[in-house]
Design a protein around this motif. Structure first.
Motif, PDB file in Angstrom:
ATOM      1  N   LYS A  14       0.799  -1.215   0.000  1.00  9.69           N
ATOM      2  CA  LYS A  14       0.000   0.000   0.000  1.00  9.69           C
ATOM      3  C   LYS A  14       0.833   1.267   0.000  1.00  9.69           C
ATOM      4  CE  LYS A  14      -0.640  -0.021   5.051  1.00  9.69           C
ATOM      5  NZ  LYS A  14      -1.651  -0.013   6.137  1.00  9.69           N
ATOM      6  N   TYR A  15       2.122   1.172   0.302  1.00 16.36           N
ATOM      7  CA  TYR A  15       2.965   2.361   0.319  1.00 16.36           C
ATOM      8  C   TYR A  15       3.695   2.577  -1.010  1.00 16.36           C
ATOM      9  CZ  TYR A  15       2.203   2.075   5.346  1.00 16.36           C
ATOM     10  OH  TYR A  15       1.626   2.013   6.597  1.00 16.36           O
ATOM     11  N   CYS A  16       3.558   1.636  -1.938  1.00 19.08           N
ATOM     12  CA  CYS A  16       4.271   1.717  -3.214  1.00 19.08           C
ATOM     13  C   CYS A  16       3.357   2.236  -4.315  1.00 19.08           C
ATOM     14  CB  CYS A  16       4.797   0.343  -3.626  1.00 19.08           C
ATOM     15  SG  CYS A  16       6.376  -0.106  -2.894  1.00 19.08           S
ATOM     16  N   THR A  17       3.841   3.210  -5.088  1.00 18.96           N
ATOM     17  CA  THR A  17       3.111   3.724  -6.241  1.00 18.96           C
ATOM     18  C   THR A  17       4.043   3.775  -7.442  1.00 18.96           C
ATOM     19  OG1 THR A  17       1.664   5.069  -4.840  1.00 18.96           O
ATOM     20  CG2 THR A  17       1.780   5.649  -7.173  1.00 18.96           C
ATOM     21  N   LEU A  39       3.160  -9.458  -7.611  1.00 16.91           N
ATOM     22  CA  LEU A  39       3.212  -8.352  -6.661  1.00 16.91           C
ATOM     23  C   LEU A  39       2.254  -7.257  -7.111  1.00 16.91           C
ATOM     24  CD1 LEU A  39       4.875  -7.497  -4.115  1.00 16.91           C
ATOM     25  CD2 LEU A  39       6.386  -6.277  -5.680  1.00 16.91           C
ATOM     26  N   SER A  40       1.513  -6.684  -6.169  1.00 21.40           N
ATOM     27  CA  SER A  40       0.540  -5.644  -6.511  1.00 21.40           C
ATOM     28  C   SER A  40       0.875  -4.343  -5.792  1.00 21.40           C
ATOM     29  CB  SER A  40      -0.881  -6.086  -6.136  1.00 21.40           C
ATOM     30  OG  SER A  40      -1.839  -5.125  -6.553  1.00 21.40           O
ATOM     31  N   ILE A  41       0.980  -3.262  -6.581  1.00 20.57           N
ATOM     32  CA  ILE A  41       1.186  -1.930  -6.034  1.00 20.57           C
ATOM     33  C   ILE A  41       0.196  -0.981  -6.727  1.00 20.57           C
ATOM     34  CG2 ILE A  41       3.619  -2.399  -5.601  1.00 20.57           C
ATOM     35  CD1 ILE A  41       4.343  -0.680  -7.993  1.00 20.57           C
ATOM     36  N   THR A  42       0.119   0.249  -6.277  1.00 21.87           N
ATOM     37  CA  THR A  42      -0.737   1.234  -6.925  1.00 21.87           C
ATOM     38  C   THR A  42      -0.064   1.720  -8.202  1.00 21.87           C
ATOM     39  OG1 THR A  42      -1.638   1.970  -4.810  1.00 21.87           O
ATOM     40  CG2 THR A  42      -1.888   3.458  -6.683  1.00 21.87           C
ATOM     41  N   GLU A  43      -0.816   1.729  -9.304  1.00 22.04           N
ATOM     42  CA  GLU A  43      -0.286   2.164 -10.594  1.00 22.04           C
ATOM     43  C   GLU A  43      -1.059   3.385 -11.077  1.00 22.04           C
ATOM     44  OE1 GLU A  43      -0.348  -1.086 -13.331  1.00 22.04           O
ATOM     45  OE2 GLU A  43       1.004  -2.327 -12.129  1.00 22.04           O
ATOM     46  N   VAL A  44      -0.330   4.385 -11.540  1.00 20.83           N
ATOM     47  CA  VAL A  44      -0.931   5.609 -12.064  1.00 20.83           C
ATOM     48  C   VAL A  44      -0.489   5.782 -13.511  1.00 20.83           C
ATOM     49  CG1 VAL A  44      -1.148   8.107 -11.827  1.00 20.83           C
ATOM     50  CG2 VAL A  44      -0.912   6.676  -9.777  1.00 20.83           C
ATOM     51  N   ASP A  45      -1.441   5.831 -14.428  1.00 22.87           N
ATOM     52  CA  ASP A  45      -1.124   6.019 -15.838  1.00 22.87           C
ATOM     53  C   ASP A  45      -0.880   7.496 -16.136  1.00 22.87           C
ATOM     54  OD1 ASP A  45      -1.461   3.301 -17.152  1.00 22.87           O
ATOM     55  OD2 ASP A  45      -3.349   3.482 -16.055  1.00 22.87           O
ATOM     56  N   ASP A  72       8.271   4.422  -2.863  1.00 24.43           N
ATOM     57  CA  ASP A  72       8.014   3.489  -1.769  1.00 24.43           C
ATOM     58  C   ASP A  72       8.311   4.236  -0.474  1.00 24.43           C
ATOM     59  OD1 ASP A  72       7.690   1.427  -0.007  1.00 24.43           O
ATOM     60  OD2 ASP A  72       9.206   0.111  -0.885  1.00 24.43           O
ATOM     61  N   ARG A  73       7.237   4.694   0.172  1.00 21.25           N
ATOM     62  CA  ARG A  73       7.370   5.593   1.321  1.00 21.25           C
ATOM     63  C   ARG A  73       8.188   6.825   0.893  1.00 21.25           C
ATOM     64  NH1 ARG A  73       7.329   0.369   3.215  1.00 21.25           N
ATOM     65  NH2 ARG A  73       5.837  -0.072   4.891  1.00 21.25           N
ATOM     66  N   GLU A  74       9.383   7.015   1.457  1.00 26.71           N
ATOM     67  CA  GLU A  74      10.179   8.199   1.132  1.00 26.71           C
ATOM     68  C   GLU A  74      11.178   7.960   0.002  1.00 26.71           C
ATOM     69  OE1 GLU A  74       9.377  11.086   2.486  1.00 26.71           O
ATOM     70  OE2 GLU A  74       7.813   9.925   3.492  1.00 26.71           O
ATOM     71  N   LEU A  75      11.314   6.714  -0.405  1.00 24.90           N
ATOM     72  CA  LEU A  75      12.269   6.385  -1.463  1.00 24.90           C
ATOM     73  C   LEU A  75      11.634   6.626  -2.830  1.00 24.90           C
ATOM     74  CD1 LEU A  75      14.985   5.063  -2.403  1.00 24.90           C
ATOM     75  CD2 LEU A  75      13.733   2.880  -2.397  1.00 24.90           C
ATOM     76  N   VAL A  76      12.353   7.335  -3.704  1.00 20.27           N
ATOM     77  CA  VAL A  76      11.885   7.563  -5.069  1.00 20.27           C
ATOM     78  C   VAL A  76      12.966   7.087  -6.040  1.00 20.27           C
ATOM     79  CG1 VAL A  76      11.166   9.269  -6.789  1.00 20.27           C
ATOM     80  CG2 VAL A  76      10.490   9.551  -4.390  1.00 20.27           C
ATOM     81  N   LEU A  77      12.578   6.240  -6.990  1.00 25.67           N
ATOM     82  CA  LEU A  77      13.486   5.731  -8.016  1.00 25.67           C
ATOM     83  C   LEU A  77      12.894   6.033  -9.388  1.00 25.67           C
ATOM     84  CD1 LEU A  77      14.267   2.210  -6.486  1.00 25.67           C
ATOM     85  CD2 LEU A  77      15.754   4.223  -6.416  1.00 25.67           C
ATOM     86  N   HIS A  78      13.745   6.377 -10.357  1.00 27.30           N
ATOM     87  CA  HIS A  78      13.231   6.674 -11.686  1.00 27.30           C
ATOM     88  C   HIS A  78      14.078   6.055 -12.789  1.00 27.30           C
ATOM     89  CE1 HIS A  78      16.269   9.886 -11.689  1.00 27.30           C
ATOM     90  NE2 HIS A  78      15.738  10.315 -10.542  1.00 27.30           N
ATOM     91  N   ASP A  79      14.693   4.933 -12.512  1.00 28.31           N
ATOM     92  CA  ASP A  79      15.362   4.129 -13.536  1.00 28.31           C
ATOM     93  C   ASP A  79      14.748   2.744 -13.488  1.00 28.31           C
ATOM     94  OD1 ASP A  79      17.919   3.570 -15.361  1.00 28.31           O
ATOM     95  OD2 ASP A  79      17.717   1.921 -13.928  1.00 28.31           O
ATOM     96  N   ILE A  83      14.578   0.169 -10.336  1.00 27.40           N
ATOM     97  CA  ILE A  83      13.261  -0.159  -9.766  1.00 27.40           C
ATOM     98  C   ILE A  83      13.067  -1.662  -9.709  1.00 27.40           C
ATOM     99  CG2 ILE A  83      10.768  -0.032 -10.164  1.00 27.40           C
ATOM    100  CD1 ILE A  83      11.252   2.772 -11.360  1.00 27.40           C
ATOM    101  N   CYS A  84      13.376  -2.346 -10.801  1.00 26.06           N
ATOM    102  CA  CYS A  84      13.184  -3.801 -10.849  1.00 26.06           C
ATOM    103  C   CYS A  84      14.046  -4.520  -9.818  1.00 26.06           C
ATOM    104  CB  CYS A  84      13.497  -4.327 -12.253  1.00 26.06           C
ATOM    105  SG  CYS A  84      12.268  -3.925 -13.503  1.00 26.06           S
ATOM    106  N   THR A  85      15.326  -4.163  -9.752  1.00 24.21           N
ATOM    107  CA  THR A  85      16.208  -4.846  -8.806  1.00 24.21           C
ATOM    108  C   THR A  85      15.820  -4.526  -7.364  1.00 24.21           C
ATOM    109  OG1 THR A  85      17.844  -3.064  -9.048  1.00 24.21           O
ATOM    110  CG2 THR A  85      18.135  -5.018 -10.409  1.00 24.21           C
ATOM    111  N   TYR A  86      15.346  -3.294  -7.132  1.00 22.20           N
ATOM    112  CA  TYR A  86      14.890  -2.934  -5.787  1.00 22.20           C
ATOM    113  C   TYR A  86      13.677  -3.758  -5.379  1.00 22.20           C
ATOM    114  CZ  TYR A  86      12.451  -0.376  -2.111  1.00 22.20           C
ATOM    115  OH  TYR A  86      11.783  -0.051  -0.959  1.00 22.20           O
ATOM    116  N   LEU A  87      12.686  -3.824  -6.240  1.00 20.67           N
ATOM    117  CA  LEU A  87      11.461  -4.568  -5.912  1.00 20.67           C
ATOM    118  C   LEU A  87      11.755  -6.034  -5.642  1.00 20.67           C
ATOM    119  CD1 LEU A  87       8.990  -2.998  -8.507  1.00 20.67           C
ATOM    120  CD2 LEU A  87       8.875  -2.751  -6.016  1.00 20.67           C
ATOM    121  N   VAL A  88      12.602  -6.624  -6.477  1.00 13.91           N
ATOM    122  CA  VAL A  88      12.934  -8.037  -6.276  1.00 13.91           C
ATOM    123  C   VAL A  88      13.732  -8.223  -4.997  1.00 13.91           C
ATOM    124  CG1 VAL A  88      14.182 -10.013  -7.215  1.00 13.91           C
ATOM    125  CG2 VAL A  88      12.844  -8.565  -8.736  1.00 13.91           C
TER     126      VAL A  88
END
Length: 255
Positions: A14-17, A39-45, A72-79, A83-88
């Motif tokens: 719930k903290y991931c968008t 894995l399910s997170i909030t997605e914004v188009d 994810d909370r206070e962490l912001v990634l834009h690559d 993002i993929c390696t972090y989530l895994v």
């Protein structure tokens, strides 16, 4: 569907968008990674054609004004690779997508670096003039550069079914998002690149490809072929990854 098992499937994160645009191969790589882990997170188009990626709230998170963006909370990634390696690394209990041992991890990282340093720049050079500069064809130099990458990838697959192991990993997923898109611009010749063509076909039969890559790839193809813009009516956002997968699965069943 999943190549790895999520640690938080039932309730989602719930903290991931994730801010994304389906026609972007970088965004589709993240979505495929999510779906491979169930894995399910909030997605914004985000509507690229309307410039929504340049909105102040987006620019605050990512001064480069590119997608995808994960918060994810206070962490912001834009690559997409980060993002993929972090989530895994944080949310997946399996090592199938990203090996935990240094050797196996390095093999995946090697492919991710090839993807970001070789394939993605060549995709941008070929696609952006068509998408944003009213060019109607892929320039000869870009065709040559893409074909050279196909040749290198073909050689990497000798005696292997997958690029980074005995099953698809994040390396394969990252390559798949770009290569399926490049195939629209410069089709992969089955006779010249039989191994690469067979690999892409196997990837296209993975569940995460159907739920996270196929729709956006179709949008990209229509945008390239006839300039079709983003259709706001097909989106209800924000929504969860789980909801997106369910909608796509329903559409696939109907067709």
């Amino acid at each position: 569907m999943g190549a790895g098992r999520s640690k938080a499937v039932a309730s989602g994160l719930k903290y991931c968008t994730l801010w994304k645009a389906d026609r972007s191969p970088a965004c589709r790589a993240v979505m495929m990674a999510l779906d491979s882990m169930d894995l399910s997170i909030t997605e914004v188009d985000v509507n690229l054609d309307k410039g929504e990626h340049r909105a102040p709230e987006i620019a605050v998170m990512n001064p480069l004004q590119t997608l995808p963006i994960l918060k994810d909370r206070e962490l912001v990634l834009h690559d997409s690779h980060a993002i993929c390696t972090y989530l895994v690394s944080r949310y997946c209990s399996s090592s199938r997508l990203l090996p935990q041992d240094p050797g196996g991890r390095s093999v995946v990282d090697q492919i991710l670096h090839f993807n970001s340093s070789i394939l993605y720049p060549r995709f941008q050079a070929a696609a952006y003039p068509i998408l944003y500069e009213n060019c109607n064809f892929v320039l000869p130099q870009q065709i040559y550069d893409i074909e050279s990458a196909y040749k290198d990838l073909e050689s990497m697959l000798i005696s292997k079914q997958w690029f980074t192991g005995c099953w698809p990993t994040l390396g394969d997923i990252a390559l798949c998002s770009i290569l399926s898109t490049l195939d629209v611009l410069v089709p992969i010749d089955k006779t010249r690149y039989p191994l690469l063509s067979s690999w892409l076909y196997r990837m296209s039969e993975e569940g995460f490809y159907l739920t996270a890559n196929k729709k956006g790839l179709g949008e990209f193809s229509r945008r390239i072929d006839c300039g079709c813009a983003f259709d706001d009516k097909i989106f209800k956002c924000p929504r969860s990854s789980l909801r997106r997968r369910a909608l796509i699965s329903t559409q696939e069943t109907k067709t």
